[in-house]
Structure formats: C-alpha cells, structure tokens
Design an enzyme around this catalytic site. Structure first.
Site, PDB file in Angstrom:
ATOM      1  N   CYS A  89      82.877 -41.230  29.774  1.00  0.00           N
ATOM      2  CA  CYS A  89      81.943 -40.310  30.428  1.00  0.00           C
ATOM      3  C   CYS A  89      82.542 -38.932  30.687  1.00  0.00           C
ATOM      4  CB  CYS A  89      81.372 -40.925  31.699  1.00  0.00           C
ATOM      5  SG  CYS A  89      82.561 -41.212  33.031  1.00  0.00           S
ATOM      6  N   HIS A  95      81.582 -42.321  37.781  1.00  0.00           N
ATOM      7  CA  HIS A  95      80.854 -42.141  36.519  1.00  0.00           C
ATOM      8  C   HIS A  95      80.100 -40.828  36.606  1.00  0.00           C
ATOM      9  CE1 HIS A  95      79.023 -43.261  32.759  1.00  0.00           C
ATOM     10  NE2 HIS A  95      77.815 -43.063  33.254  1.00  0.00           N
ATOM     11  N   HIS A 144      75.049 -39.530  28.995  1.00  0.00           N
ATOM     12  CA  HIS A 144      76.345 -40.036  29.463  1.00  0.00           C
ATOM     13  C   HIS A 144      76.892 -41.046  28.468  1.00  0.00           C
ATOM     14  CE1 HIS A 144      74.840 -43.998  31.232  1.00  0.00           C
ATOM     15  NE2 HIS A 144      73.770 -43.410  30.742  1.00  0.00           N
TER      16      HIS A 144
END
Length: 183
Positions: free
Chosen positions: A90, A140, A152
């Site tokens: 990510c 994240h 993502h």
C-alpha cells in the site's frame, strides 16, 4: 507493479500508443470542473504527530496523481514492493504514484506518510486515506479517487484495486484522511 508474462510482452511492447491513449483518456476524463469534496467522517484516532516537515506537492498534480493510481489497478500486490514491475504494497503504491509529481524525497511507510501529511476535513481527489487493518491506526493507506472510492494495494495474493470507503470492511477501519497537496 505490473508483471507481464512472456506471451504478453510482445503485445505490450507493440502497443505503447495504446498505453499513452489510455493515460490521456483518463486525464481528459478528469479534466472537468472539480466537484465539492466528500466530507470526512470523524475518526476516533489521535492525530499523527509530525516527525518531519510535511510533504508539499503542487495542487495541480492532483488529477495526474489520480490518473497514475488508476492506471496501476490490477497490478499484483507484493510486500515491500514499490514498482509496477516488482509489485506494490500500500505505501509503495502511494510513494510510486506521488514520486511522479515531485522531486521531493518521500516517506515510505504508512506511519511516515501520516506524519508527513496534513489532516483534511473535506476529502478531495488525490488525498490519502488511512485505515487500521492490523491494530495500528495508520497500518493501511490508499489514494482517494472520488465518488467515495480509493485505490490501494490490499493484501498478499491480491492486486491493486479500487474499493469504496463506505464498504463494511473499510468504513469500520477508517482512521482519517490527509493531504500532501498545497491548497
């Protein structure tokens, strides 16, 4: 992190014009008048303390950032990855996409990105969205692309994809939105 199989290499190499046309189409589609940003839900997460000077990228790079992120959808996930050829995690995805719009040295981890960006209450295309997916508030991240969606690199075995902020999974884990763009 686009991996190209041997059988695909010839087709991709013979179609650079197609890739350029796709990129231009995405940019042209984004050239309309900007809509009002999405209101960011208030997360019950303490603000990330600044540990370095904030990253500042010209706001004119917002739409190019979104276009670059969209072009990487379906690229395979790879922990620690930070290139289309080698794959993305990510924060590697975010670093790669934003590095194309600046000469500034950029953060690498999600926590570093959170510390080097500023909180926003009105989410705009190109802003960063953060989630708690592993017990840490900024574990994240992705790039907001508009209409309640973000791009993502989700997990091992997956690919870069577009998801909804309001999805059951991500809405429960949302920790905040931040920006690196000058206003």
């Amino acid at each position: 992190m686009l991996q190209i199989s041997g059988s695909m290499k010839g087709r991709v190499a013979s179609a650079p014009g197609l890739l350029l046309a796709c990129a231009l189409a995405l940019l042209a589609g984004c050239a309309g008048a900007p809509r009002q940003g999405m209101s960011v839900p208030q997360a019950s997460v303490p603000p990330m303390p600044a540990t370095r000077a904030p990253v500042r990228i010209d706001a004119a790079e917002r739409e190019a950032t979104v276009a670059r992120a969209m072009l990487l959808v379906n690229t395979p996930y790879r922990y620690g990855g930070n290139t289309p050829e080698g794959g993305f995690d990510c924060s590697g995805l975010v670093s790669y996409v934003l590095a194309q719009g600046t000469l500034e040295r950029l953060p690498r981890s999600t926590a570093q990105w959170a510390a080097a960006s500023t909180p926003v209450a009105d989410l705009q295309r190109g802003d960063l969205v953060f989630f708690n997916t592993s017990g840490a508030p900024y574990s994240h991240m992705g790039i907001y692309v508009g209409d309640g969606q973000f791009v993502h690199a989700p997990s091992s075995g997956g690919t870069v994809r577009k998801d909804r902020l309001a999805s059951r999974y991500f809405a429960q884990r949302f920790t905040g939105a931040r920006s690196v763009f000058e206003h």
